[in-house]
Write a protein that holds these residues in place. Sequence first.
Motif, mmCIF file in Angstrom:
data_model
loop_
_atom_site.group_PDB
_atom_site.id
_atom_site.type_symbol
_atom_site.label_atom_id
_atom_site.label_comp_id
_atom_site.label_asym_id
_atom_site.label_seq_id
_atom_site.Cartn_x
_atom_site.Cartn_y
_atom_site.Cartn_z
ATOM 1 N N ARG A 195 39.464 35.438 37.046
ATOM 2 C CA ARG A 195 40.362 35.168 38.172
ATOM 3 C C ARG A 195 41.566 34.334 37.728
ATOM 4 O O ARG A 195 42.699 34.613 38.128
ATOM 5 N N GLU A 196 41.327 33.335 36.912
ATOM 6 C CA GLU A 196 42.438 32.530 36.420
ATOM 7 C C GLU A 196 43.395 33.390 35.593
ATOM 8 O O GLU A 196 44.621 33.267 35.716
ATOM 9 N N THR A 197 42.843 34.260 34.767
ATOM 10 C CA THR A 197 43.669 35.152 33.945
ATOM 11 C C THR A 197 44.612 35.966 34.819
ATOM 12 O O THR A 197 45.815 36.085 34.532
ATOM 13 N N VAL A 198 44.076 36.519 35.887
ATOM 14 C CA VAL A 198 44.877 37.348 36.792
ATOM 15 C C VAL A 198 45.980 36.520 37.446
ATOM 16 O O VAL A 198 47.136 36.961 37.542
ATOM 17 N N GLU A 199 45.664 35.307 37.890
ATOM 18 C CA GLU A 199 46.681 34.493 38.550
ATOM 19 C C GLU A 199 47.789 34.080 37.576
ATOM 20 O O GLU A 199 48.968 34.058 37.945
ATOM 21 N N LEU A 200 47.426 33.772 36.330
ATOM 22 C CA LEU A 200 48.451 33.460 35.335
ATOM 23 C C LEU A 200 49.333 34.687 35.083
ATOM 24 O O LEU A 200 50.563 34.579 34.996
ATOM 25 N N ARG A 222 32.326 40.285 32.351
ATOM 26 C CA ARG A 222 32.665 40.398 33.770
ATOM 27 C C ARG A 222 34.186 40.433 33.962
ATOM 28 O O ARG A 222 34.708 41.208 34.766
ATOM 29 N N ALA A 223 34.905 39.594 33.212
ATOM 30 C CA ALA A 223 36.358 39.548 33.323
ATOM 31 C C ALA A 223 36.984 40.884 32.942
ATOM 32 O O ALA A 223 37.888 41.387 33.622
ATOM 33 N N ASN A 224 36.512 41.466 31.863
ATOM 34 C CA ASN A 224 37.035 42.748 31.398
ATOM 35 C C ASN A 224 36.812 43.858 32.413
ATOM 36 O O ASN A 224 37.700 44.668 32.695
ATOM 37 N N GLN A 225 35.613 43.869 32.982
ATOM 38 C CA GLN A 225 35.240 44.953 33.889
ATOM 39 C C GLN A 225 36.016 44.915 35.195
ATOM 40 O O GLN A 225 36.390 45.960 35.740
ATOM 41 N N ARG A 226 36.271 43.744 35.703
ATOM 42 C CA ARG A 226 36.842 43.673 37.050
ATOM 43 C C ARG A 226 38.317 43.301 37.084
ATOM 44 O O ARG A 226 38.860 43.012 38.149
ATOM 45 N N LEU A 227 38.974 43.296 35.932
ATOM 46 C CA LEU A 227 40.380 42.915 35.891
ATOM 47 C C LEU A 227 41.239 43.734 36.858
ATOM 48 O O LEU A 227 41.971 43.163 37.674
ATOM 49 N N PRO A 228 41.190 45.078 36.829
ATOM 50 C CA PRO A 228 42.028 45.846 37.770
ATOM 51 C C PRO A 228 41.693 45.562 39.230
ATOM 52 O O PRO A 228 42.589 45.454 40.072
ATOM 53 N N ALA A 229 40.398 45.420 39.534
ATOM 54 C CA ALA A 229 39.992 45.153 40.919
ATOM 55 C C ALA A 229 40.488 43.792 41.388
ATOM 56 O O ALA A 229 40.908 43.628 42.542
ATOM 57 N N LEU A 231 43.175 42.204 40.299
ATOM 58 C CA LEU A 231 44.618 42.333 40.519
ATOM 59 C C LEU A 231 44.903 42.925 41.894
ATOM 60 O O LEU A 231 45.757 42.431 42.637
ATOM 61 N N ASP A 232 44.188 43.986 42.240
ATOM 62 C CA ASP A 232 44.392 44.626 43.547
ATOM 63 C C ASP A 232 44.015 43.687 44.685
ATOM 64 O O ASP A 232 44.660 43.677 45.737
ATOM 65 N N GLU A 233 42.964 42.887 44.472
ATOM 66 C CA GLU A 233 42.501 41.961 45.515
ATOM 67 C C GLU A 233 43.516 40.847 45.761
ATOM 68 O O GLU A 233 43.838 40.521 46.910
ATOM 69 N N ILE A 234 44.036 40.269 44.686
ATOM 70 C CA ILE A 234 44.926 39.116 44.816
ATOM 71 C C ILE A 234 46.346 39.530 45.184
ATOM 72 O O ILE A 234 47.015 38.862 45.979
ATOM 73 N N ASP A 235 46.809 40.636 44.628
ATOM 74 C CA ASP A 235 48.165 41.113 44.923
ATOM 75 C C ASP A 235 48.196 42.637 44.852
ATOM 76 O O ASP A 235 48.387 43.209 43.773
#
Length: 361
Positions: A195-200, A222-229, A231-235
Amino acid sequence: MSSVVRRLRAWWHVLELGSARHLGANFDEIFRYHILQTLSDEGFFDYLAEPRNYGQILAHFGYTDSDYARDLFDVLVNDQRNVLIEEDSRYRLNPAQPLPTLEEVSARTDKRYQGFNHMAVDMVRNIPRRLRGQPVEFTEGFEAEGREMLKNFDKLLSLRLYTVSRNAAFAFLERRERAWLRGKTLLELGCGAGRETVELWLHLGGDVRMTAIDPVAAMLERANQRLPALLDEIDPDHPPLTDANRPVFKEASAARLPFDDDRFDAAFYAYILHYTPDPRRVVREIVRVVKPDGLIFGVQIMKPYWSPHVDMVIRSNENSHGFFWREEHRQWYAENGFDCETVTPLGVFRACKQERPQPAA
């Protein structure tokens, strides 16, 4: 942008969380309760219905003499609501201070921070083992407790507190620096489940080459698997994720970074140094892999703004240093030729080479 303006920008975000006193009181309530409950389950307070000396307590419970044990006893005795009294080198239960219940603690704490109960429940399990000289590494705890601890820690990192902290860290940078970061290489230390990775990544409009590290393999998976999801969730309107800008996740220790000198333009970390065995060494490693004209920024809460109860829970992990003073953090950077400026009780900081040239707009 002047230093005063940058400080005000950082404070503007932090004030969303309320006063530092309010925030600290909430964490103190939560972690104090779980420490006391863990010791109560050990029969600790029943045994101290009668005065006992330190050696008797250690022998009865099979604890070993250590700095950790002595510090824990000091915390229990010196707490304003001390459940333990020390008299004539003996300890006894304080009859005027009943042990709190979970219902009482929940009523006294802000709902925004009650998610820390999950973290506390998972981590206080280490306290008896630490007292008996059989501590567990922080990363090993995730493997020992299975996916449940990972999920609880991930829920914790999704709390608004962490988003606000990251926003404040970016707000504390010069506008020129935020523009300069676009297209650069960024090392993120302690990425967790992503989640932090996506926000950065979103702060930089996806125009960044990120390497995100964490010592827990399950977190990285877990981070690798859900990265696209995520991104879509946050923005939902986020920039395209491509092979060129997709963050790379790597298992690594912050104390032994597997990168060449001057590998990155910038580095970011939030609330990780207290989990490491040697924060001074970690700072030295980060400075080593960041280019001489680079930038290091993030958030690291430090003394005196953190509860001693939280510190005891953190230190129940083997080789977790616990919290340190702001002056120490600044000195560690100075030893490596970097100036470190810190604001707000959350420890929002920005470090760069002394007399670093201004980046081009």
